[in-house]
Design a protein around this motif. Structure first.
Motif, PDB file in Angstrom:
ATOM      1  N   ARG A 176       0.776  -1.078   0.076  1.00 51.71           N
ATOM      2  CA  ARG A 176       0.135  -0.300   0.336  1.00 51.71           C
ATOM      3  C   ARG A 176       0.772   1.035  -0.113  1.00 51.71           C
ATOM      4  O   ARG A 176       1.816   1.395   0.542  1.00 51.71           O
ATOM      5  CB  ARG A 176      -0.703   0.378   1.062  1.00 51.71           C
ATOM      6  CG  ARG A 176      -2.177  -0.601   1.047  1.00 51.71           C
ATOM      7  CD  ARG A 176      -3.164  -0.851   2.095  1.00 51.71           C
ATOM      8  NE  ARG A 176      -3.861  -1.756   2.554  1.00 51.71           N
ATOM      9  CZ  ARG A 176      -5.105  -1.416   1.951  1.00 51.71           C
ATOM     10  NH1 ARG A 176      -5.437  -0.451   0.829  1.00 51.71           N
ATOM     11  NH2 ARG A 176      -6.048  -2.770   1.865  1.00 51.71           N
ATOM     12  N   GLY A 177       0.055   1.800  -0.854  1.00 50.30           N
ATOM     13  CA  GLY A 177       1.942   3.703  -1.030  1.00 50.30           C
ATOM     14  C   GLY A 177       0.852   4.014  -1.827  1.00 50.30           C
ATOM     15  O   GLY A 177      -0.107   3.733  -2.780  1.00 50.30           O
TER      16      GLY A 177
ATOM     17  N   GLN B 217      -1.979   4.880  -6.928  1.00 52.65           N
ATOM     18  CA  GLN B 217      -2.287   5.733  -8.148  1.00 52.65           C
ATOM     19  C   GLN B 217      -2.382   5.046  -9.149  1.00 52.65           C
ATOM     20  O   GLN B 217      -2.712   5.009 -10.806  1.00 52.65           O
ATOM     21  CB  GLN B 217      -1.287   6.809  -8.627  1.00 52.65           C
ATOM     22  CG  GLN B 217      -0.926   7.677  -9.621  1.00 52.65           C
ATOM     23  CD  GLN B 217       0.205   8.865  -9.917  1.00 52.65           C
ATOM     24  OE1 GLN B 217       1.267   8.228  -8.898  1.00 52.65           O
ATOM     25  NE2 GLN B 217       0.014   9.903 -10.375  1.00 52.65           N
ATOM     26  N   LEU B 218      -0.635   3.792  -9.479  1.00 53.04           N
ATOM     27  CA  LEU B 218      -1.257   2.758 -10.710  1.00 53.04           C
ATOM     28  C   LEU B 218      -2.308   2.490 -11.197  1.00 53.04           C
ATOM     29  O   LEU B 218      -2.573   1.521 -11.727  1.00 53.04           O
ATOM     30  CB  LEU B 218       0.366   1.647 -10.517  1.00 53.04           C
ATOM     31  CG  LEU B 218       0.142   0.853 -11.291  1.00 53.04           C
ATOM     32  CD1 LEU B 218       0.895   0.776 -12.546  1.00 53.04           C
ATOM     33  CD2 LEU B 218       1.637  -0.528 -10.456  1.00 53.04           C
TER      34      LEU B 218
END
Length: 106
Positions: A7-8, A13-14
């Motif tokens: 997660r991040g 965004q990807l």
């Protein structure tokens, strides 16, 4: 949970970008820009290995048909059996007829 380790913001965004793709042509264009041929081949090989594992094919058969190493096959096997369930979600949707036949004996 295993998912937390990836997660991040950048990962999100990807994934959102992938969900915005409308058809196979857009997927080809996006992944052609995003990945090297080798990276894309690795991803596609893993998905094929997962499908073959769900079909209960042997490691020898999988290795021969896909060119995957036994290390790759073992890693995918762990993910299919004990991972987050992602392979199963996708494969069950791509091949619902195989899901229906799982567990049936002839």
């Amino acid at each position: 949970m295993q998912i937390d380790k990836i997660r991040g913001h950048q990962t999100e965004q990807l994934f959102k970008a992938i969900l915005e793709l409308k058809d196979l042509d857009e997927c080809y264009k996006f992944f052609d820009d995003l990945c090297t041929i080798s990276e894309l081949q690795s991803l596609t090989q893993r998905l094929e290995v997962a499908q073959m594992l769900k079909q209960r094919k042997t490691y020898d058969t999988i290795q021969h048909e896909t060119g995957a190493s036994t290390a790759t096959i073992s890693r995918v096997r762990r993910c299919v059996d004990y991972g987050s369930g992602g392979y199963n979600i996708v494969l069950d949707r791509l091949y619902p007829e195989e899901k229906e036949s799982e567990g049936k004996t002839e």
